[in-house]
Design a protein around this motif. Structure first.
Motif, PDB file in Angstrom:
ATOM      1  N   LEU A 157       0.597  -0.713   0.209  1.00 50.04           N
ATOM      2  CA  LEU A 157      -0.294  -0.150  -0.379  1.00 50.04           C
ATOM      3  C   LEU A 157       0.643   1.416   0.309  1.00 50.04           C
ATOM      4  O   LEU A 157       1.491   1.086   0.658  1.00 50.04           O
ATOM      5  CB  LEU A 157      -0.874   0.201   1.665  1.00 50.04           C
ATOM      6  N   ASP A 158       0.187   2.084  -1.496  1.00 48.91           N
ATOM      7  CA  ASP A 158       0.966   3.104  -0.920  1.00 48.91           C
ATOM      8  C   ASP A 158       1.350   4.205   0.574  1.00 48.91           C
ATOM      9  O   ASP A 158       2.452   4.969   0.664  1.00 48.91           O
ATOM     10  CB  ASP A 158       0.760   4.427  -1.924  1.00 48.91           C
ATOM     11  N   SER A 159      -0.139   4.089   0.721  1.00 53.10           N
ATOM     12  CA  SER A 159      -0.374   4.557   2.561  1.00 53.10           C
ATOM     13  C   SER A 159       0.546   4.162   2.701  1.00 53.10           C
ATOM     14  O   SER A 159       0.960   5.061   4.247  1.00 53.10           O
ATOM     15  CB  SER A 159      -1.521   4.631   2.505  1.00 53.10           C
ATOM     16  N   THR A 160       0.558   3.144   3.200  1.00 49.42           N
ATOM     17  CA  THR A 160       1.462   2.811   4.399  1.00 49.42           C
ATOM     18  C   THR A 160       2.858   2.340   3.867  1.00 49.42           C
ATOM     19  O   THR A 160       3.635   3.702   5.136  1.00 49.42           O
ATOM     20  CB  THR A 160       1.185   1.135   4.108  1.00 49.42           C
ATOM     21  N   ARG A 161       2.990   3.161   3.186  1.00 51.87           N
ATOM     22  CA  ARG A 161       5.196   2.791   2.686  1.00 51.87           C
ATOM     23  C   ARG A 161       5.626   4.738   2.854  1.00 51.87           C
ATOM     24  O   ARG A 161       6.695   5.166   3.299  1.00 51.87           O
ATOM     25  CB  ARG A 161       5.454   3.015   0.949  1.00 51.87           C
ATOM     26  N   ASP A 162       4.237   5.126   2.852  1.00 53.75           N
ATOM     27  CA  ASP A 162       4.827   7.183   3.100  1.00 53.75           C
ATOM     28  C   ASP A 162       4.661   7.323   4.682  1.00 53.75           C
ATOM     29  O   ASP A 162       5.271   7.578   5.267  1.00 53.75           O
ATOM     30  CB  ASP A 162       3.211   7.822   2.424  1.00 53.75           C
ATOM     31  N   ALA A 163       3.696   6.584   4.874  1.00 55.09           N
ATOM     32  CA  ALA A 163       3.567   6.288   6.578  1.00 55.09           C
ATOM     33  C   ALA A 163       4.638   6.217   7.190  1.00 55.09           C
ATOM     34  O   ALA A 163       5.224   6.224   8.230  1.00 55.09           O
ATOM     35  CB  ALA A 163       2.922   5.672   7.621  1.00 55.09           C
ATOM     36  N   TYR A 164       5.950   5.090   6.562  1.00 57.14           N
ATOM     37  CA  TYR A 164       6.655   4.419   7.061  1.00 57.14           C
ATOM     38  C   TYR A 164       7.924   5.248   7.244  1.00 57.14           C
ATOM     39  O   TYR A 164       8.557   5.558   8.229  1.00 57.14           O
ATOM     40  CB  TYR A 164       7.045   3.162   6.703  1.00 57.14           C
ATOM     41  N   VAL A 165       8.155   6.290   6.094  1.00 57.30           N
ATOM     42  CA  VAL A 165       9.255   6.931   5.576  1.00 57.30           C
ATOM     43  C   VAL A 165       9.362   8.280   7.020  1.00 57.30           C
ATOM     44  O   VAL A 165       9.832   8.490   7.524  1.00 57.30           O
ATOM     45  CB  VAL A 165       8.148   8.350   4.239  1.00 57.30           C
ATOM     46  N   GLU A 166       7.620   8.903   6.951  1.00 57.85           N
ATOM     47  CA  GLU A 166       7.014  10.085   8.495  1.00 57.85           C
ATOM     48  C   GLU A 166       7.804   8.939   9.618  1.00 57.85           C
ATOM     49  O   GLU A 166       8.229   9.710  10.659  1.00 57.85           O
ATOM     50  CB  GLU A 166       5.916   9.861   8.484  1.00 57.85           C
ATOM     51  N   TYR A 167       7.096   7.465  10.079  1.00 58.67           N
ATOM     52  CA  TYR A 167       7.778   6.930  10.901  1.00 58.67           C
ATOM     53  C   TYR A 167       9.533   6.637  11.969  1.00 58.67           C
ATOM     54  O   TYR A 167       9.523   7.021  12.752  1.00 58.67           O
ATOM     55  CB  TYR A 167       6.839   6.011  11.138  1.00 58.67           C
ATOM     56  N   ALA A 168      10.456   6.665  10.507  1.00 59.62           N
ATOM     57  CA  ALA A 168      11.933   6.870  10.522  1.00 59.62           C
ATOM     58  C   ALA A 168      12.345   8.095  11.340  1.00 59.62           C
ATOM     59  O   ALA A 168      12.842   8.446  11.284  1.00 59.62           O
ATOM     60  CB  ALA A 168      12.177   6.482   8.955  1.00 59.62           C
TER      61      ALA A 168
END
Length: 651
Positions: free
Chosen positions: A618-629
């Protein structure tokens, strides 16, 4: 045959008589330790504790020293007891009795909540036969690895103290040990005494001294003078000190001592959920909530604080924004706490002692120390900016309200109406969902006991039973239980108990058709609010159809509550006035209001560490992981040396 100086009673009768004779005392103020006993009877306690409570009620002509209240849910009655004890600053509590099996294990969640929050409550779960003469009995757990294991062993890790009384001779020492823990401000939490059903009904000759009044002193241990002096030396080196006030400020009744310290020094104060109200709204050094649900003012000061003085706080992840809110490279911690376990956190200087006593000593040791006037001005400016945001949340603009569907309000507006139209001494109550965070940021506390949010365990369903406990603790205050539809559906049962006992509680039932808080969190983590809304399943198999036609107002009305449905700000204001004017013995009032879950309260942009999937389609999850990192990179270890003479380099 009863001998000289003894009285023949069953174990249950002896337990009830003993509990009725226990008192607590602090600062010369003495009160009964147990206000009463909540209970639900079944096999295991109906002929034991139940018979004993009946016998003492009849002997007292209906006004026993240990009154009994019939609850509707075992978990809920523990919540009521916890809320009562917290409101009483842990100096009084209730006992809770349940039948064997599911009746007792229903109390496990309540036990965990009490222990996590360090609140005293006595649990009396019934157990299977100690003699095993009829084993296996109904609802008994059988294991191949231990004949003495019962479901009540699940209470062991959730209790501050656990014991099982399998012989009458064990009862005196078990009861005395239980009282010791319940009245210990360090060890406080759930205390569990498992009582096998045959033992409860067994007779024994007891020494009469067991039932004489006994007063348990709740100590105020002073901090070591050397630690106070070292703490003062560290603070004197600080240019931007900050205090984090936790629940220990309230339990110690240290609010005046805290005010005296900050009045003298100008040190600003941020508050945890349990510590909110340590300073009243409007105090010059009051910056409100700190951390993940903090104000922009408190978090801006926290980001640059060079010395953090924690008072009675356990530094939960929300308080530290998962260790990202205190960002100064050389930040040091001075921790004033009655528990050395909490005082040692973040490698801080440990000052172990009662909060009121330690604050008083620290104020004297800091005589002559004041923060820079520019720092005071910064505090005032940041607070004014935040308070203006709160005002806009309380009174949203026409642009915001015009965008809402007819009949909907914003959650911030609901909080504002309740805050502005309740009395200063009234209590606002919440536990889970988005409401605790919004209350932490937005609620203007005007009385030391006016804010009651359970956020150590954040237990959905706590609100209604806790409202009952708070009102029982002080009938001079109205209690506003703020609960979303998700939390309400978990445990509305104690509305019936409030009807039965004619206890007036005001429940503000906020309907937003799902889990508002987790929906928002899910979206921020890239999970697209999956499984967080109350909707029909559609033909493609997904739960994204129309909202369910659930009528929670009708549900509350069916349970005996007086229900007021509102569809506008004016109707909400009128409903609050009607609820407050209701007779004190008129039972529960439920105000039903719908809100828009997509209109949020003002935010400080602080973080909370909830892991995101490291890989995803999911693009939404990949984008969220970038912010999480990115956020993870700002987490701190807080392992700097505490020596006041060591400029240190950290670890």
């Amino acid at each position: 045959m009863t001998g000289p100086g003894t009285v023949r009673l069953t174990v249950a009768q002896a337990t009830v008589r003993f509990l009725a004779a226990q008192w607590s005392e602090r600062d010369g103020e003495r009160q009964r330790l147990f206000a009463g006993a909540f209970g639900i009877f079944g096999h295991g306690n109906v002929a034991g504790i139940g018979q004993a409570l009946l016998q003492q009620e009849l002997a007292a002509g209906g006004h026993p020293e240990l009154p009994y209240v019939l609850a509707r849910n075992e978990q809920a009655m523990v919540h009521s007891a916890v809320a009562y004890a917290r409101q009483k600053d842990r100096l009084q509590t209730w006992a809770c009795t349940a039948s064997i099996g599911p009746g007792s294990t229903n109390m496990l969640t309540g036990a965990a909540l009490a222990t996590v929050n360090r609140i005293p409550v006595l649990l009396l779960p019934s157990d299977t036969f100690a003699t095993r003469v009829s084993a296996p009995v109904l609802q008994e757990l059988e294991t191949t690895y231990g004949g003495d294991v019962t479901v009540n062993d699940a209470f062991r890790p959730l209790s501050r103290h656990f014991d099982r009384v399998v012989r009458p001779e064990q009862l005196p020492s078990a009861l005395l040990s239980a009282m010791r823990v319940l009245t210990d401000p360090v060890e406080s939490g759930a205390v569990t005494l498992a009582l096998p059903q045959d033992v409860q009904a067994e007779a024994h000759d007891w020494p009469v001294e067991l039932f004489t009044e006994r007063t348990w002193h709740v100590a105020r241990p002073p901090a070591e003078r050397a630690r106070i002096d070292e703490a003062a030396e560290i603070v004197r080196t600080a240019r931007r000190p900050m205090i984090v006030a936790g629940g220990g400020v309230h339990y110690s009744r240290a609010e005046a001592a805290l005010a005296q310290l900050v009045d003298a020094t100008g040190i600003p104060v941020g508050e945890s959920q349990a510590g909110k109200g340590s300073l009243p709204h409007g105090h010059p050094q009051q910056l409100g909530a700190v951390g993940s649900t903090g104000t922009t003012a408190a978090n801006a000061i926290a980001a640059r604080a060079d010395v953090v003085i924690g008072v009675g706080t356990r530094y939960a992840d929300f308080t530290t924004a998962s260790r990202t809110v205190f960002q100064d490279e050389g930040v040091r911690f001075v921790n004033l706490n009655i528990a050395d376990f909490d005082a040692a956190k973040h490698a801080g200087l440990t000052v172990v002692g009662d909060a009121r006593e330690a604050l008083t000593e620290l104020t004297a040791a800091l005589d002559g120390y004041v923060v820079d006037p520019a720092y005071r001005q910064e505090q005032a400016s940041l607070w004014q900016e935040w308070d203006e945001q709160v005002e806009r949340a309380y009174h949203p603009s026409d642009e915001v309200t015009d965008a809402l569907a007819p009949g909907l309000l914003t959650q911030g507006e609901v909080i504002g109406v309740i805050n502005e139209h309740s009395d200063p001494r009234d209590v606002v109550l919440c536990a889970a969902g988005s409401m605790p965070g919004d209350l932490h940021k937005l609620w203007r506390v005007r009385d030391r006991k006016g804010y009651h949010v359970e956020y150590g365990y954040s237990c959905m369903g706590y609100e209604v039973p806790a409202a009952l406990g708070i009102r029982l603790s002080d009938e001079s205050r109205d209690v506003f239980a703020m609960v979303g539809d998700g939390g309400y559906l978990m445990m509305p049962t104690e509305l019936v108990t409030a009807v039965q006992e004619r206890v007036k509680v005001i429940v503000v039932l906020v309907q937003n058709h799902g889990f508002h808080s987790i929906g928002s969190l899910s979206e921020s983590l890239g999970s697209q609010r999956f499984g967080t809304q109350y909707r029909f399943r559609t033909d493609d198999g997904r739960l994204d159809g129309d909202h369910l036609p659930v009528d929670l107002a009708a549900n509350a009305r069916s349970l005996g509550a007086h229900v007021i449905e509102v569809h506008s700000r004016k109707e909400l204001e009128d409903a609050v006035a009607e609820a407050k004017a209701a007779p004190p013995d008129g039972g529960p009032v439920v105000i039903h209001v719908e809100t828009d879950p997509l209109v949020y309260a003002p935010d400080s942009k602080a973080w909370w560490d909830v892991p995101v999937s490291q890989v995803s389609e999911l693009d939404s999850t990949r984008d969220a992981y970038v912010e999480y990192a990115e956020h993870k990179a700002s987490q701190r270890g807080y392992l700097r040396p505490t020596d006041s003479k060591d400029p240190g380099g950290g670890v």
